[in-house]
Design an enzyme around this catalytic site. Structure first.
Site, PDB file in Angstrom:
ATOM      1  N   GLU A  44       0.794  -1.232   0.000  1.00 21.75           N
ATOM      2  CA  GLU A  44       0.000   0.000   0.000  1.00 21.75           C
ATOM      3  C   GLU A  44       0.832   1.292   0.000  1.00 21.75           C
ATOM      4  O   GLU A  44       0.626   2.175   0.829  1.00 21.75           O
ATOM      5  CB  GLU A  44      -0.973  -0.008   1.191  1.00 21.75           C
ATOM      6  CG  GLU A  44      -1.851  -1.259   1.206  1.00 21.75           C
ATOM      7  CD  GLU A  44      -2.894  -1.264   2.316  1.00 21.75           C
ATOM      8  OE1 GLU A  44      -2.796  -0.443   3.239  1.00 21.75           O
ATOM      9  OE2 GLU A  44      -3.797  -2.102   2.247  1.00 21.75           O
ATOM     10  N   ASN A  91       2.257  -4.617  -3.397  1.00 23.72           N
ATOM     11  CA  ASN A  91       0.840  -4.944  -3.212  1.00 23.72           C
ATOM     12  C   ASN A  91       0.052  -3.660  -2.942  1.00 23.72           C
ATOM     13  O   ASN A  91       0.491  -2.820  -2.159  1.00 23.72           O
ATOM     14  CB  ASN A  91       0.752  -5.892  -1.995  1.00 23.72           C
ATOM     15  CG  ASN A  91      -0.578  -6.592  -1.868  1.00 23.72           C
ATOM     16  OD1 ASN A  91      -1.167  -7.012  -2.865  1.00 23.72           O
ATOM     17  ND2 ASN A  91      -1.057  -6.739  -0.637  1.00 23.72           N
ATOM     18  N   HIS A 100     -10.141  -5.811  -2.688  1.00 24.56           N
ATOM     19  CA  HIS A 100     -11.227  -5.782  -1.702  1.00 24.56           C
ATOM     20  C   HIS A 100     -12.341  -4.950  -2.337  1.00 24.56           C
ATOM     21  O   HIS A 100     -12.347  -3.727  -2.237  1.00 24.56           O
ATOM     22  CB  HIS A 100     -10.770  -5.112  -0.400  1.00 24.56           C
ATOM     23  CG  HIS A 100      -9.714  -5.877   0.313  1.00 24.56           C
ATOM     24  ND1 HIS A 100      -9.969  -7.092   0.906  1.00 24.56           N
ATOM     25  CD2 HIS A 100      -8.410  -5.618   0.547  1.00 24.56           C
ATOM     26  CE1 HIS A 100      -8.855  -7.541   1.467  1.00 24.56           C
ATOM     27  NE2 HIS A 100      -7.896  -6.667   1.260  1.00 24.56           N
ATOM     28  N   GLU A 130      -5.863 -10.397  -2.441  1.00 23.78           N
ATOM     29  CA  GLU A 130      -6.750 -10.282  -1.272  1.00 23.78           C
ATOM     30  C   GLU A 130      -8.208 -10.141  -1.705  1.00 23.78           C
ATOM     31  O   GLU A 130      -8.952  -9.324  -1.167  1.00 23.78           O
ATOM     32  CB  GLU A 130      -6.334  -9.077  -0.408  1.00 23.78           C
ATOM     33  CG  GLU A 130      -4.869  -9.109  -0.011  1.00 23.78           C
ATOM     34  CD  GLU A 130      -4.462  -7.997   0.968  1.00 23.78           C
ATOM     35  OE1 GLU A 130      -5.347  -7.331   1.533  1.00 23.78           O
ATOM     36  OE2 GLU A 130      -3.246  -7.808   1.145  1.00 23.78           O
ATOM     37  N   ASP A 168     -11.976 -10.147  -2.051  1.00 20.87           N
ATOM     38  CA  ASP A 168     -13.256 -10.417  -1.384  1.00 20.87           C
ATOM     39  C   ASP A 168     -14.273  -9.417  -1.910  1.00 20.87           C
ATOM     40  O   ASP A 168     -13.910  -8.383  -2.455  1.00 20.87           O
ATOM     41  CB  ASP A 168     -13.154 -10.440   0.156  1.00 20.87           C
ATOM     42  CG  ASP A 168     -12.699  -9.140   0.772  1.00 20.87           C
ATOM     43  OD1 ASP A 168     -12.432  -8.168   0.041  1.00 20.87           O
ATOM     44  OD2 ASP A 168     -12.615  -9.084   2.018  1.00 20.87           O
TER      45      ASP A 168
HETATM   46  C1  XIL Z   1      -6.211  -6.916   7.737  1.00 22.38           C
HETATM   47  C2  XIL Z   1      -6.678  -8.158   8.463  1.00 22.38           C
HETATM   48  O1  XIL Z   1      -7.609  -8.842   7.660  1.00 22.38           O
HETATM   49  C3  XIL Z   1      -7.312  -7.769   9.766  1.00 22.38           C
HETATM   50  O2  XIL Z   1      -7.690  -8.942  10.489  1.00 22.38           O
HETATM   51  C4  XIL Z   1      -6.327  -6.919  10.557  1.00 22.38           C
HETATM   52  O3  XIL Z   1      -6.913  -6.451  11.686  1.00 22.38           O
HETATM   53  C5  XIL Z   1      -5.885  -5.718   9.747  1.00 22.38           C
HETATM   54  O4  XIL Z   1      -5.346  -6.153   8.542  1.00 22.38           O
HETATM   55  N1  XIL Z   1      -4.847  -4.960   3.266  1.00 22.38           N
HETATM   56  C6  XIL Z   1      -3.849  -5.796   3.692  1.00 22.38           C
HETATM   57  C7  XIL Z   1      -4.110  -6.752   4.773  1.00 22.38           C
HETATM   58  O5  XIL Z   1      -2.775  -5.832   3.071  1.00 22.38           O
HETATM   59  O6  XIL Z   1      -2.958  -7.027   5.535  1.00 22.38           O
HETATM   60  C8  XIL Z   1      -5.213  -6.269   5.677  1.00 22.38           C
HETATM   61  O7  XIL Z   1      -5.501  -7.301   6.600  1.00 22.38           O
HETATM   62  C9  XIL Z   1      -6.437  -5.914   4.870  1.00 22.38           C
HETATM   63  C10 XIL Z   1      -6.124  -4.801   3.911  1.00 22.38           C
END
Ligand code: XIL
Length: 653
Positions: free
Chosen positions: A473, A514, A550, A579, A581
């Site tokens: 990020e 990422n 996401h 990631e 979802d």
């Molecule tokens: C999130 C986890 O899912 C949570 O359980 C935690 O509290 C915070 O982090 N982007 C990412 C992940 O790269 O590491 C994050 O994961 C979600 C967003």
């Protein structure tokens, strides 16, 4: 240093969950964070972009790594940090050995509490998320009227009325981000809502409570307003009623007959004392064992052999008044193994047939959940690659300088090995999930801290890790680079240094950058591309771009996703969906969600450089956006339409 303040507050906000004063183990806090946050990652990521000098001109020169200092800035892992065997009475794994950390449990030291100084600084500024396409000059952000920080004595009721307003005159919606333990957020049926929180001694200190106002015209346009609540010691302690203790978690789980069940139970008392715990009339073969590191916590073990409902009555006894007791129930819905079987082939097998790898993030310490057995058997059969959802974050691995907690990650590596899964190391460098001590490092030391951390993690895990999310990020939502403590210390070169360090330690791993919200066109994706071009010009060893994805059920920018992936591929980089979802919004159906999963898989398969596709979890029970049911198995592991959509689309159908 604006980011410092904001980051601290964000971390403290995470602690606003019920976990705050109850000293929960990581597994329960992790889950509560997920349950309570119910928000996309972007909600926490509000930093304005930072303009980089020379952004459009000379990309600069390739970094050469200096040797790390000897002695190091913080102590390297030693024999004292080595985990020890973890008795099977404490977990659900039966076919390989697990470990646990030793020494006193680290909790409150990790994240500094909000202080009186934070309180005195006044009501925190609202954090506004402006989605692409919204012009705040035309459509003003929603806000709350008349809020201020609040101070009470333990024993008193906090009552804060939230009056949302919108400059265009319509009524914004709102939702709370987590609730203090014992609080409610009530609808007053006049457009306002109220936080009502009966405080006790357990709540002493400053707590942050955040409510998000949602723009009536655009549900992604939001203002997050935090109020700080200071709870002082009671001037007359006798005036605070002694209330009955209780437990955490009070939960109902779906489990598989024949699997061992292990449930971590913590006695809680809002008066700030520690109750004792007993099982009333336990079923045969159910027993409590104290936790080795924290004897006041108990692990409930049982092996339900047949289908049916099992209720455990858990009695808690007040520490000051043994006659004062609480009675709570933990319920298991035990199903036959056949109920968990999924028709068709497993996702990893289908994906392999189409030339890609399929996998998921794996929850921290799933094997200390009641349903760890079924969680593991599904994950083990469906996934060829896994990402530790939280177990490799800096706050988890290295919570204090010179102190390392490797057990959770070691166990996930054992799980991956036992199931022949690849591992994605995640994340090496991120602006979140940092322990306080890292947040407080001097600017001039940060480069070494970052490199020492990368070195320690990679040295331990490189043999088992195939993909490393080296930088997580780095791009700001509006374009430019994200303001972070790494950027502050090293400028853009923090990425060059981190990638160079990672390459030196693991010449064969795939090194990934990422990022989220890059699945559609806009200034953020443009900024990512120009960053990648500068990195390439400086020969920074980036191998792949991770698309977090996401997304929500209103996602429809498949063409933009395809052209963004193409732009990455044209630069000679691989694409990993890291990631995925799909949060359900606007009462959308599970079928709409399934269609989005399908569309994303199809887009990936149509792009030859898209090599890995991973979801961020698989069951809605354990999702960081659980409230928006973003995954393809439901809370009880039943398949949703999205599961079949994944099977079909991964197979090219
Ligand atoms: C999130 C986890 O899912 C949570 O359980 C935690 O509290 C915070 O982090 N982007 C990412 C992940 O790269 O590491 C994050 O994961 C979600 C967003």
């Amino acid at each position: 240093m604006p980011h410092r303040k904001r980051t601290r507050l964000t971390m403290s906000l995470l602690r606003t969950s019920a976990a705050r004063s109850l000293r929960l183990p990581a597994l329960i806090t992790g889950i509560l964070f997920g349950v309570l946050s119910g928000c996309s990652s972007s909600d926490d990521n509000d930093d304005p972009g930072v303009d980089i000098p020379g952004d459009s001109g000379d990309p600069g020169t390739t970094v050469v790594l200096e040797p790390l200092p000897n002695p190091p800035l913080t102590e390297a892992p030693s024999a004292d940090d080595e985990p020890v065997p973890f008795d099977s009475v404490f977990h659900t794994v039966t076919d390989y050995a697990l470990v646990r950390d030793t020494g006193p449990r680290i909790e409150d030291d990790i994240v500094a509490d909000l202080t009186e100084a934070d309180y005195a600084a006044g009501l925190p500024e609202a954090v506004i998320t402006v989605p692409a396409g919204v012009d705040p000059a035309i459509n003003g952000a929603p806000y709350f009227e008349g809020l201020s920080n609040v101070r009470v004595e333990a024993g008193q009721l906090v009552d804060i009325r939230y009056v949302p307003r919108d400059p265009e005159g319509e009524l914004p919606g709102m939702f709370p981000q987590g609730l203090p333990d014992g609080a409610t957020f009530d609808d007053n049926f006049d457009g306002t809502k109220s936080l009502r929180w009966q405080t006790y001694q357990a709540d002493l200190g400053v707590t942050a409570f955040t409510v998000v106002a949602v723009d009536p015209a655009n549900s992604e346009y939001r203002s997050s307003q935090t109020v700080l609540i200071a709870v002082d010691p009671p001037s007359d302690p006798a005036s605070v009623p002694n209330i009955a203790p209780s437990i955490l978690p009070i939960a109902r789980y779906t489990v598989r007959a024949g699997d061992p069940v292990s449930i971590f139970i913590i006695g809680t008392d809002r008066n700030g004392t520690v109750p004792s715990i007993e099982l009333l009339d336990p079923p045969a073969n159910a027993f409590l064992t104290p936790d080795e590191r924290t004897p006041e916590w108990q692990i409930l073990q049982a092996v339900p052999e047949t289908a049916g409902t099992i209720t455990f009555d858990v009695l808690t006894r007040d520490a000051d008044d043994p006659a004062l007791t609480g009675l709570d129930q933990i319920i298991l819905d035990v199903l036959e193994p056949a109920e968990f079987e999924r028709s068709g082939d497993r996702l990893k097998t289908i994906a392999a047939g189409s030339g890609i790898e399929f996998g998921s993030a794996i929850s921290p310490v799933f094997y200390m959940q009641a349903d760890g057995g079924v969680y593991e058997s599904i994950a083990g059969s469906e996934f060829g690659v896994m990402t530790p959802e939280s177990s490799m974050k800096w706050i988890a691995i290295n919570p204090l300088p010179g102190r390392f907690e490797f057990a959770d990650m070691d166990n996930l590596v054992s799980f991956a090995r036992a199931n022949a899964m690849k591992v994605r190391g995640h994340p090496l460098v991120w602006h979140r999930s940092l322990p306080d001590w890292v947040e407080e490092t001097a600017v001039e030391d940060r480069e070494v801290h970052m490199r020492e951390y990368i070195t320690r993690v990679m040295t331990r895990y490189s043999d088992d890790v195939d993909y490393w999310d080296v930088i997580n990020e780095p791009v700001a939502d509006e374009g430019g680079l994200r303001d972070s403590l790494w950027l502050e210390a090293m400028g853009e070169q923090y990425m060059d240094i981190a990638f160079a360090q990672a390459r030196e330690l693991d010449p064969t791993a795939i090194l990934v950058l990422n990022e989220y919200d890059i699945g559609f066109a806009g200034p953020k994706f443009d900024a990512l591309l120009s960053l990648l071009d500068r990195l390439r010009a400086r020969e920074v060893p980036v191998d792949a771009v991770g698309f977090q994805l996401h997304v929500s059920s209103n996602f429809d920018q498949f063409d933009e996703l395809a052209s963004n992936m193409a732009a990455i591929a044209e630069r000679g980089l691989d694409i990993h969906v890291t990631e995925l979802d799909v949060a359900i919004v606007d009462d959308d159906s599970d079928q709409i969600q399934a269609d989005i999963y399908r569309g994303i898989v199809e887009t990936c398969l149509a792009q030859s450089r898209c090599k890995v596709l991973q979801s961020w979890g698989f069951t809605d029970r354990y999702s960081f956006r659980t409230g928006q049911t973003p995954l393809y198995l439901d809370r009880d592991y039943a398949v949703k339409p999205a599961y079949q959509a994944l099977q079909e689309s991964l197979g090219g159908n």
